[in-house]
Design a protein around this motif. Structure first.
Motif, short mmCIF file in Angstrom:
data_model
loop_
_atom_site.label_atom_id
_atom_site.label_comp_id
_atom_site.label_asym_id
_atom_site.label_seq_id
_atom_site.Cartn_x
_atom_site.Cartn_y
_atom_site.Cartn_z
N PHE A 43 -23.06 0.55 24.41
CA PHE A 43 -23.21 -0.39 23.30
C PHE A 43 -22.24 0.01 22.20
N PHE A 44 -21.47 -0.94 21.72
CA PHE A 44 -20.50 -0.71 20.65
C PHE A 44 -20.73 -1.74 19.55
N TRP A 45 -20.52 -1.31 18.33
CA TRP A 45 -20.50 -2.24 17.20
C TRP A 45 -19.07 -2.70 17.03
N VAL A 46 -18.85 -4.00 16.94
CA VAL A 46 -17.53 -4.54 16.64
C VAL A 46 -17.64 -5.23 15.29
N ILE A 47 -17.00 -4.62 14.31
CA ILE A 47 -16.99 -5.16 12.95
C ILE A 47 -15.68 -5.92 12.80
N ALA A 48 -15.78 -7.17 12.43
CA ALA A 48 -14.58 -8.01 12.34
C ALA A 48 -14.28 -8.35 10.89
N GLY A 49 -13.03 -8.22 10.53
CA GLY A 49 -12.55 -8.68 9.23
C GLY A 49 -11.86 -10.01 9.45
N ILE A 50 -12.44 -11.06 8.91
CA ILE A 50 -11.93 -12.42 9.13
C ILE A 50 -11.25 -12.88 7.84
N ARG A 76 -8.96 -8.23 11.67
CA ARG A 76 -9.05 -6.78 11.86
C ARG A 76 -10.36 -6.49 12.57
N TYR A 77 -10.31 -5.58 13.54
CA TYR A 77 -11.49 -5.23 14.32
C TYR A 77 -11.69 -3.73 14.30
N TYR A 78 -12.94 -3.33 14.15
CA TYR A 78 -13.33 -1.92 14.18
C TYR A 78 -14.34 -1.77 15.30
N ILE A 79 -14.01 -0.95 16.31
CA ILE A 79 -14.86 -0.78 17.48
C ILE A 79 -15.51 0.59 17.36
N VAL A 80 -16.82 0.60 17.11
CA VAL A 80 -17.53 1.83 16.79
C VAL A 80 -18.61 2.10 17.84
N PRO A 81 -18.58 3.26 18.49
CA PRO A 81 -19.65 3.61 19.43
C PRO A 81 -21.01 3.62 18.72
N GLU A 134 -10.38 1.29 13.67
CA GLU A 134 -9.68 0.00 13.69
C GLU A 134 -8.86 -0.14 14.97
N GLY A 135 -9.09 -1.25 15.67
CA GLY A 135 -8.34 -1.56 16.89
C GLY A 135 -8.61 -0.64 18.06
N ARG A 136 -9.68 0.11 18.06
CA ARG A 136 -9.96 1.10 19.11
C ARG A 136 -10.65 0.52 20.34
N TRP A 137 -10.07 -0.55 20.89
CA TRP A 137 -10.62 -1.17 22.10
C TRP A 137 -10.62 -0.18 23.26
N ASP A 138 -9.77 0.83 23.21
CA ASP A 138 -9.70 1.83 24.27
C ASP A 138 -11.02 2.57 24.44
#
Length: 91
Positions: free
Chosen positions: A6-13, A23-28, A79-83
């Motif tokens: 499960f990851f939180w994806v915080i989006a800056g629109i 902008r996207y922040y992918i947080v475990p 930020e941008g850590r889709w990896d």
């Protein structure tokens, strides 16, 4: 905590018509849970503007830019850590 996948994806629109990009922040999940809980406890333990004891609430906050209040956990490094999702799916 929802589990390791499960990851939180915080989006800056950006505003419509803006020159800014999404902008996207992918947080475990586990990192979000621990850090936000720790910062919330830190906030509770510090006096309010007038020196009063703070009251607990269900509100939690994260920051996406430097310079936010020290009790906001800053997610800028995600930020941008889709990896991180790719890596979790390979394990």
């Amino acid at each position: 905590m929802y589990g390791s996948l499960f990851f939180w994806v915080i989006a800056g629109i950006p505003e419509p018509g803006s020159d800014y990009t999404f902008r996207y922040y992918i947080v475990p999940c586990n990192e979000m849970a621990h850090n936000v809980a720790d910062r919330h406890q830190e906030w509770l333990s510090t006096p309010g503007k007038k020196g009063q004891q703070r009251k607990d609430s269900s509100v939690r906050a994260v920051a996406v830019e430097e310079g936010a209040a020290p009790y906001f956990w800053n997610v800028a490094r995600y930020e941008g850590r889709w990896d991180l999702i790719d890596d979790a799916l390979r394990d």
